[in-house]
Design a protein around this motif. Structure first.
Motif, PDB file in Angstrom:
ATOM      1  N   SER A 160      14.590 -38.812   5.411  1.00  0.00           N
ATOM      2  CA  SER A 160      15.758 -37.953   5.593  1.00  0.00           C
ATOM      3  C   SER A 160      16.740 -38.569   6.581  1.00  0.00           C
ATOM      4  O   SER A 160      17.945 -38.398   6.447  1.00  0.00           O
ATOM      5  N   ALA A 215      14.508 -25.811  -3.446  1.00  0.00           N
ATOM      6  CA  ALA A 215      13.735 -26.548  -2.447  1.00  0.00           C
ATOM      7  C   ALA A 215      13.070 -25.560  -1.495  1.00  0.00           C
ATOM      8  O   ALA A 215      11.910 -25.733  -1.111  1.00  0.00           O
ATOM      9  N   ARG A 228      19.227 -26.246  -2.931  1.00  0.00           N
ATOM     10  CA  ARG A 228      18.631 -25.718  -1.711  1.00  0.00           C
ATOM     11  C   ARG A 228      17.679 -24.555  -1.978  1.00  0.00           C
ATOM     12  O   ARG A 228      16.551 -24.567  -1.487  1.00  0.00           O
ATOM     13  N   SER A 281      17.460 -33.187   2.283  1.00  0.00           N
ATOM     14  CA  SER A 281      16.649 -33.587   1.135  1.00  0.00           C
ATOM     15  C   SER A 281      17.456 -33.531  -0.152  1.00  0.00           C
ATOM     16  O   SER A 281      17.095 -34.131  -1.135  1.00  0.00           O
ATOM     17  N   PRO A 323       9.195 -31.038  -0.903  1.00  0.00           N
ATOM     18  CA  PRO A 323       9.191 -29.992   0.134  1.00  0.00           C
ATOM     19  C   PRO A 323       7.873 -29.226   0.171  1.00  0.00           C
ATOM     20  O   PRO A 323       7.407 -28.841   1.245  1.00  0.00           O
ATOM     21  N   ALA A 353       9.148 -25.134  -0.802  1.00  0.00           N
ATOM     22  CA  ALA A 353       8.592 -25.250   0.542  1.00  0.00           C
ATOM     23  C   ALA A 353       7.778 -24.008   0.907  1.00  0.00           C
ATOM     24  O   ALA A 353       6.679 -24.109   1.464  1.00  0.00           O
ATOM     25  N   ALA A 359       5.748 -28.952   3.561  1.00  0.00           N
ATOM     26  CA  ALA A 359       5.495 -27.623   4.119  1.00  0.00           C
ATOM     27  C   ALA A 359       3.994 -27.363   4.188  1.00  0.00           C
ATOM     28  O   ALA A 359       3.501 -26.730   5.126  1.00  0.00           O
ATOM     29  N   VAL A 400      14.529 -30.660   5.381  1.00  0.00           N
ATOM     30  CA  VAL A 400      15.158 -29.746   4.429  1.00  0.00           C
ATOM     31  C   VAL A 400      16.658 -29.988   4.362  1.00  0.00           C
ATOM     32  O   VAL A 400      17.256 -30.027   3.301  1.00  0.00           O
TER      33      VAL A 400
END
Lengths: 322, 151, 502
Positions: free
Chosen positions: C281, C170, C167, C163, C436, C174, C440, C160
């Motif tokens: 990442s 994302a 944010r 990525s 994501p 997730a 997840a 995370v």
């Protein structure tokens, strides 16, 4: 839009036109599909794959193995229940979803929705722990739990599985307390004991044999009727007076209700012959199963018995049907 | 408005799913029950979507123009008919068998969506489904439901 | 050491015997082929091959099956790069930069670097097996639920954190993935959740329908909607082979990806899906041009591809030394052993040395064969993009449908795939990232299971999560990661484009 769509619908209708399927006189006219309720590599999958070549030969027709895993077997059981009883769709799996599953949950199928063709491979629940624990056998373990009530954790192959019911029944019969930790299958439960994350584990015996032979795990007890000749030192629950906690884990074949008797007999005979093949027996033993052919009527009786035992255990342990 | 709708949808989803989770029983933090995880995920999702909504309210409307989302009616119709076709394929698989389902699906794509001429559309559909049949059923041995024709 | 060479010599004498070499070739060939086809993964294919291989001699049969397993990782990246459609679950990350490269006419270098990266990582992975299999397997078993929880948290934060993109969006993506992962029987008490009375959802949403729908189908939808002409690739194909600069960018990424993948592959549950995410990442984090990630940088393809290949090698270790299957594909491999009357486990190496060393050494040969097989195909695959899209898209949909169905032979999976296609389409139009969600979804299941198991074992005490040294280490690393942006505030913090000011 209308003209093109109408044309399209015409094409659809043409292709879907019903055509008579093969007659049962020359059964099997085309490959018979065996529906497996486990993913590839699962316990009920391995057994049928081991006997597949020999069974195909003895049956005298092609058999396709199709995995339809999901919902603890319920998807495959439901699929076969609804299938045409023409002998081309056969359920090949372990007994547990039918015997234990229907006791634990309300499911859209029951013991009487199938024709029983036969059983051929018998597994056992094994109770194992690491060799460096304070106990060396089942009696030692039970005594230790008695002294330390509620202190120990044990891994199981999952909440709705026979090994958990068996272990819970043993504890309930002795008035003991230990905490179950449910894992997803016998493999992870065994690994938890191996890694020392739980104190002991109950799961399919087949998954544990390699590590017992290597001395990394100790087998404390198994549920089968008699001791396994490969592991003569591991006692059965029956010997320990705990036989009532045993639930059978066996692989068999089922057909949709109403399948012609001739078809059932042909499959049953092929299965019997296959179960007598020494090469097949050897391989199944290696995979952790005892081989014995039980005919349709016998298998039905076994199923009923396992189902009743499961219900009794649930009552004794206090597990409610969901 | 356009940027406001998706977080609102997410909020609705989280409320609905969170309510279902709540009914399953949450347990305590020391002994979480089946509803525990889904419930708190829903709380997190709801919080995130509310954050997204308020942020978008604060933002100037010019930003909306830069947002990539431009839904057109024609585009929507194509998208939905493709989805319908794929769903039809899934439904037909166990009814009419692999070959027929594939042929119908291909014909649907080329005739109804792509608007190829009838003959051409049917021809490439036939070739494509035959090729898929050979590849998957004959070469790779994938088991598909048998249709009424036996394949 | 002398022993090792003797063993390797013995192993090669088995695996280089003509019939075993042929078996190896067949395995990797089929593996590559099914890797290319979306959805049709190694699990389904290996189970279809089982009846055929049962007539063979055990060593040859297992060499074939293993070949399919690691061969699939080579092919999996092909459609990721060409069509934004992950051929295997483990190639999701490859779509991020690989597909962008293809759109810029650089499909050739992307595919070639995948083949090379896979080869290098695969070979390094096998070397890892040869040198330290038993020790590593013992270690992997020691990693219990609390340690896994800490490692999962660390993995998730890593991904995370770096990525990029918005944010909050994302995070929403997730959380949605996490929520999807809770559908089905709960991992501890097996209580059905969100199944709405159907059996299909009782086991939860399948991974294949989710990924195929979210990436493959949504891509087709986006393209279809764009215009009647549907010109997806405007650029010309610029060169087939990686340039010297490409190599300079990729080589370190391949090395790091191999190491990350190998060790993650040994851990239960991580399989081959998580390592590529981590590698991506990581590369983004240490890159001098993190802002370019997602626009077609070659190290964003090379690292993850290397990671998924060495992860396959890593996941063979628990099987060969303890008889433990850390993933579904390895479970089929276990079945292959058992159908031949061979029990995989600690005694394999002494009871069946020919099989153990034969299979291990065949993986060296197999990786070399895969490189020879895949490099000539690069040109052919790159040319696939010159086929007019109007002829291509129905076939893509069909292959996706077949892939989704064949995982568990369930037609409902095709419907689910269509639904996720629609979701993916919406998400892309609205700028919500899909990766994501996938990560997840994968980690979520394992996370809940392990947290709850830990709490049952510790009787509800949270101390268990820091009681183990490895777990504590992972938590400290996670804390540093969380606080990292605050430390960097004063300095020139990396700024990602597309990240909105908040």
């Amino acid at each position: 839009m209308p003209r093109r769509s109408l044309l399209f619908l015409f094409v659809v209708a043409l292709v879907c036109l019903p055509i008579q399927s093969a007659h049962s006189a020359n059964y099997p006219g085309y490959p018979v599909q065996f529906i497996i309720s486990f993913p590839p590599g699962g316990p009920g999958d391995t057994t049928i794959r081991i006997i597949h070549p020999a069974l195909q030969k003895n049956f005298g027709g092609a058999i396709q193995l199709v995995n339809k895993p999901g919902a603890g077997g319920a998807i495959a059981y439901t699929y076969v229940k609804k299938a045409k009883p023409d002998g081309y769709t056969i359920l090949s799996t372990m007994s547990a979803p039918l015997t234990v599953g229907t006791a634990l949950r309300t499911l859209p199928f029951g013991l009487d929705d199938y024709e029983y063709i036969g059983a051929y491979a018998f597994g056992a629940t094994g109770i194992v722990s690491k060799p460096d624990m304070r106990w060396k056998n089942l009696d030692g373990l039970l005594a230790y739990i008695k002294k330390n009530p509620g202190k120990l954790n044990y891994g199981t192959s999952g909440a709705p599985t026979a090994p958990y019911l068996t272990m819970a029944a043993i504890l309930a019969m002795q008035g003991l307390k230990a905490t179950p930790v449910h894992y997803k299958g016998s493999g992870p439960a065994r690994n938890a004991a191996l890694g020392g994350h739980v104190d002991f584990s109950a799961g399919g015996f087949g998954a544990m044999q390699a590590l017992i032979r290597a001395g990394k795990l100790v087998g404390l007890a198994i549920t089968d009727n008699a001791r396994d000749p490969k592991f003569p030192k591991i006692p059965t629950l029956k010997e320990k007076g705990l036989g009532r906690a045993s639930i059978g884990l066996w692989a068999g074949l089922w057909a949709p209700k109403g399948t012609p008797k001739a078809v059932l007999d042909k499959l049953s005979a092929a299965l019997q012959k296959t179960a007598g093949d020494p090469a097949v027996v050897k391989k199944l033993n290696k995979a952790g199963f005892r081989v014995e052919f039980v005919d349709g009527a016998g298998a039905k009786k076994l199923a009923r018995q396992d189902h009743e035992t499961s219900k009794e255990i649930m009552k004794a342990v206090g597990i409610k049907k969901k | 408005m356009r940027r406001f709708a998706p977080p609102a949808a997410l909020l609705a989803v989280s409320i609905l799913m969170g309510w279902f989770a709540h009914r399953l029983g949450l347990g305590s933090i020391n002994r979480p029950e089946p509803g525990f995880f889904p419930f708190w995920i829903c709380v997190g999702l709801a919080a995130t979507s509310i954050f997204l909504m308020t942020r978008d309210l604060r933002q100037s409307p010019e930003d909306e123009a830069t947002s990539q989302a431009v839904f057109t009616l024609a585009g929507y119709r194509r998208v939905l008919s493709v989805m319908a076709g794929t769903a039809l394929f899934g439904l037909l698989l166990e009814v009419s068998g692999f070959l027929a389902a594939t042929f119908i699906f291909m014909a649907f794509c080329w005739l109804v969506i792509d608007r190829q001429s009838l003959l051409r559309g049917l021809l490439i559909s036939a070739v494509a489904s035959a090729a898929a049949f050979v590849l998957f059923v004959k070469l790779l041995n994938v088991h598909f439901p048998r249709g009424l024709l036996g394949f | 050491m002398g022993d090792l060479f003797a063993n390797l010599y013995f192993g090669f004498s088995v695996s280089l015997a003509p019939h075993n070499l042929l078996a190896c070739f067949m395995g990797v060939f089929v593996g590559t082929a099914i890797g290319v086809l979306p959805g049709l993964g190694p699990v389904a294919t290996m189970s279809l091959l089982l009846p055929i291989t049962i007539k063979m001699e055990p060593t040859a049969a297992i060499i074939i099956m293993a070949g399919v397993f690691y061969g699939a990782m080579y092919g999996g990246s092909t459609t990721s790069i060409l069509l934004n459609l992950p051929g295997e679950a483990s190639s999701v990350v490859t779509t991020l930069d690989g597909y962008q490269m293809a759109r810029q006419g650089r499909a050739g270098p992307a595919l070639a670097i995948c083949a090379w990266g896979s080869f290098i990582a695969g070979t390094l992975g096998v070397l890892g097996i040869t040198l330290m299999a038993p020790a590593l397997a013992e270690m992997a078993v020691k990693i219990g639920p609390p340690e896994l929880v800490a490692l999962l948290c660390l993995s998730f934060l890593l991904v995370v954190q770096f990525s990029g993109g918005s944010r909050p969006r994302a995070a929403a993506s997730a959380l949605l993935g996490f929520l999807l992962s809770t559908i089905g029987l709960d991992p501890v008490e097996s209580t059905p959740r969100y199944d709405f009375g159907t059996f299909t959802l009782m086991d939860g949403v399948g991974f294949a329908p989710l990924v195929i729908g979210l990436f493959g189908i949504s891509e087709v939808l986006i393209n279809l909607e764009k215009s009647e002409k549907m010109e997806v690739f405007k650029g010309r194909i610029k060169g087939l082979w990686p340039t010297r600069q490409d190599w300079r960018d990729s080589a370190p990424a391949i090395g790091r990806g191999s190491v990350v993948g190998f060790f993650m592959g040994i851990l239960p549950g991580m399989g081959t899906i998580v390592p590529p995410f981590l590698s991506y990442s990581l590369e983004r984090r240490i890159s001098r041009r993190p802002e370019k990630f997602g626009t077609g940088v070659i190290e964003g393809v090379a690292g993850p591809e290397a990671a998924n290949n060495s992860a396959t090698a890593g996941s063979m270790i628990p099987l060969l030394t303890l008889g433990i299957a850390p993933s579904a594909a390895v479970a089929v491999l276990t079945a292959a052993f058992l159908t031949h009357g061979v029990q995989p486990g600690p005694l394999l190496i002494t009871e069946h040395p020919a099989i153990f060393w034969g299979v291990v050494t065949s993986m060296y040969t197999g990786n070399a064969l895969l490189l020879l097989l895949n490099l000539p195909l690069v040109g052919m695959w790159a040319r696939l993009l010159t086929v007019p899209y109007r002829y291509l898209w129905p076939m893509i949909l069909l292959f996706c449908g077949i892939g989704a169905y064949s995982v568990s032979n369930n037609p409902v999976d095709v419907l689910l795939m269509a639904a996720f296609g629609l979701l993916g389409y919406m998400m892309r139009k609205l700028n919500y990232p899909g990766a994501p969600l996938v990560l997840a979804f994968v980690l979520g299941r394992l996370f809940e299971e392990k947290v709850r198991q830990s709490l049952v074992i510790s009787r509800g005490s949270y101390e268990t999560f820091i009681a183990h040294p490895l777990a504590l280490l992972a938590w400290i690393a996670s804390a540093i990661l969380l606080l990292y942006p605050f430390f960097m505030r004063g300095r020139s913090a990396p700024h990602f484009p597309g990240e909105e000011e908040e």
